[in-house]
Design a protein around this motif. Structure first.
Motif, short mmCIF file in Angstrom:
data_model
loop_
_atom_site.label_atom_id
_atom_site.label_comp_id
_atom_site.label_asym_id
_atom_site.label_seq_id
_atom_site.Cartn_x
_atom_site.Cartn_y
_atom_site.Cartn_z
N VAL A 1 78.11 -8.21 -79.98
CA VAL A 1 77.04 -7.34 -79.49
C VAL A 1 77.65 -6.04 -78.99
O VAL A 1 78.50 -6.04 -78.09
N GLY A 2 77.22 -4.93 -79.58
CA GLY A 2 77.73 -3.64 -79.17
C GLY A 2 77.16 -3.20 -77.84
O GLY A 2 76.25 -3.80 -77.28
N GLY A 3 77.70 -2.11 -77.34
CA GLY A 3 77.21 -1.55 -76.09
C GLY A 3 78.16 -1.74 -74.94
O GLY A 3 79.12 -2.51 -74.99
N GLY B 1 74.03 1.83 -75.27
CA GLY B 1 74.31 1.44 -76.64
C GLY B 1 74.04 -0.01 -76.95
O GLY B 1 74.40 -0.50 -78.03
N MET B 2 73.39 -0.74 -76.04
CA MET B 2 73.08 -2.15 -76.29
C MET B 2 71.87 -2.25 -77.23
O MET B 2 70.86 -1.58 -77.01
N PRO B 3 71.92 -3.07 -78.27
CA PRO B 3 70.82 -3.20 -79.23
C PRO B 3 69.71 -4.09 -78.69
O PRO B 3 69.52 -5.23 -79.12
N ALA B 4 68.91 -3.57 -77.77
CA ALA B 4 67.91 -4.37 -77.06
C ALA B 4 66.86 -4.94 -77.99
O ALA B 4 66.45 -6.11 -77.84
N ALA B 5 66.39 -4.17 -78.97
CA ALA B 5 65.33 -4.66 -79.86
C ALA B 5 65.83 -5.82 -80.72
O ALA B 5 65.12 -6.81 -80.92
N ALA C 1 72.64 2.52 -83.03
CA ALA C 1 73.10 3.86 -83.35
C ALA C 1 71.95 4.85 -83.20
O ALA C 1 70.78 4.46 -83.09
N GLU C 2 72.28 6.13 -83.22
CA GLU C 2 71.27 7.17 -83.09
C GLU C 2 70.61 7.47 -84.44
O GLU C 2 69.39 7.51 -84.56
N ALA D 1 76.80 10.09 -78.20
CA ALA D 1 77.63 10.17 -77.00
C ALA D 1 78.36 8.85 -76.74
O ALA D 1 79.01 8.29 -77.62
N SER D 2 78.25 8.33 -75.51
CA SER D 2 79.04 7.16 -75.12
C SER D 2 78.55 5.85 -75.71
O SER D 2 79.17 4.80 -75.50
#
Length: 262
Positions: free
Chosen positions: A23-25, A30-34, A174-175, A187-188
């Motif tokens: 899990v990223g973030g 940057g955590m993939p909440a969805a 990601a953005e 960013a971060s």
């Protein structure tokens, strides 16, 4: 070659019980909440989560912990997450604590096909000697300690042998993505997300915007689409909670204080 998926539920449909999920973030950044909410709804259980940290008590990873879907966590930090800490100390959760830089390199090495590497980080500590509690009993006694690392001298400096990490699936955020899966992070949020994707057999990303292939300049691509299996565009208003709110009062000059304005 179009890697755009319809929903977060579609993106996590392949997750099965007992899998390892990277899990990223970094905390909530940057955590993939969805994707994590969709994973919670999927019912998958007995999961091994690899993440820098699980975030605060209101994070999406904590929701998985609270639902007792996680059996093991590999992370660098427990922090002030009461759910994480309680399950660890009560013996329902196995925890592998890894220094933060070492955790990043273990993921990067896993993605590069490097099985192990030497690092000076942790020499002379419990990381090297073993003895970090990995699992507790229900009564609060230590049931298992971490194993001692192999130590070798490299260029006159003692170093530990660390094995790389890989995962079945990576969930990242990601953005911007294009339809080929090329990603740009904001960013971060470009922290553990690329590393998790590289280390996983399958990586799916939730993104704010999806654009046509070729609209992200080559120099602006932070993670090539070869590492990404699918992308999901977030729709509607995003919930972006603040992990710790800090307010700072501006300094008051001495002249203002003397005048009685303050």
């Amino acid at each position: 070659m179009n890697k755009v998926l319809d929903t977060p539920e579609t993106a996590v449909a392949a997750v099965t019980d007992g899998q390892t999920i990277a899990v990223g973030g970094f905390g909530l950044c940057g955590m993939p909440a969805a994707l994590l909410e969709a994973l919670l709804d999927s019912g998958a259980t007995d999961l091994h989560i690899i993440t820098n940290n699980c975030g605060p008590a209101n994070s999406a990873v904590t929701a998985l912990l609270r639902a007792r879907r996680v059996a093991r966590v590999t992370a660098s930090y427990i922090g002030d997450n009461p759910v994480f800490l309680t399950q660890y100390l009560q013996g329902s959760l196995r925890v592998d604590l890894v220094p933060q830089g070492t955790l990043a390199e273990k993921l990067r090495a896993g993605g590069a096909g490097i099985p192990a590497f030497y690092t000076p980080t942790g020499v002379g500590t419990a990381v090297a000697n073993g003895g970090i509690p990995v699992r507790y009993t229900r009564e609060g006694d230590v049931a298992e300690y971490s194993a001692a690392r192999q130590v070798a001298t490299v260029d006159g400096r003692p170093c530990l042998l660390e094995h790389s990490l890989t995962a079945d699936i990576a969930l990242i955020r990601a953005e911007i993505a294009d339809t080929l899966g090329n990603l740009r992070f904001h960013a971060s949020a470009r922290n553990f997300n690329p590393l998790c994707a590289m280390a996983a057999r399958v990586a799916v990303a939730e993104v704010v915007h999806v654009v046509d292939a070729g609209l992200i300049a080559a120099d602006d691509i932070h993670l090539p689409g070869v590492f990404v299996s699918g992308v999901v565009e977030l729709k509607g208003e995003m919930h972006k909670p603040i992990e710790r709110l800090r307010t700072v009062c501006p300094p008051v000059s001495r002249a203002v204080v003397k005048s009685g304005v303050a």
